[in-house]
Design a protein around this motif. Sequence first.
Motif: not given
Length: 211
Positions: A75-93
């Motif tokens: 996962r460390k090699t994944a684009p930061k954009l995707l990692l940041d967006c993933e966290e926001k999607i996970k946190a969404a209701d």
Amino acid sequence: MYRRFTEQEMAGKTAASKLKVIVFLGSTREGRVGLRVAKFITGQLEAKNYEVELFDPVVLKFPLLEKALHFYQDRKTAPKLLLDCEEKIKAADAFVVVSAEYNHSIPPALSNMLDHFPGSIFAYKPSAIVTYSPGPYGGMRAAMQLRAFLSELGALSVSNIFGIPEVHKALDENGKPLNDFMVKGATTLLTQLDWMAWAMKNHRDAHGVPK
């Protein structure tokens, strides 16, 4: 028999916590009017005390999908954009999808954006569909396809669909409504989304999700 909450109870609920909603905007085409719709929906959500995040592919510049985030072994090699967006999607209701209709179908920028992420992070959260068109049908053909698409992600859409016909006559460039239909239509949709979002959040908090 369901009990209707008093105004005091509703105020206490909203003061205690805010639901987090991501608005996905699907259009990148030159001269798009989708941003007007996204601004309007975002304003309606914020007025109802939601915490709103807009995913605009023009701003975020999602790359053409060659490797989905969940295909990275490290996962460390994944684009930061995707990692940041993933966290926001996970946190969404909950999610609101704002979509045009390209060739009677879902815009490629929308499916490209969503397909970067695994369906599991969307699952057990409701979605709402908002479509629009310059003609009289309000993007309904795209809406029908979005029902199936969102269902496969696990983000079941509420029964109401907010279709906006002649969108250029319905909203100004800042997302201000130009007719009574806009606020009424948004209220109907978001009332359903609010009920489902709270119900599913409460159940997730109490019981988790299936593994």
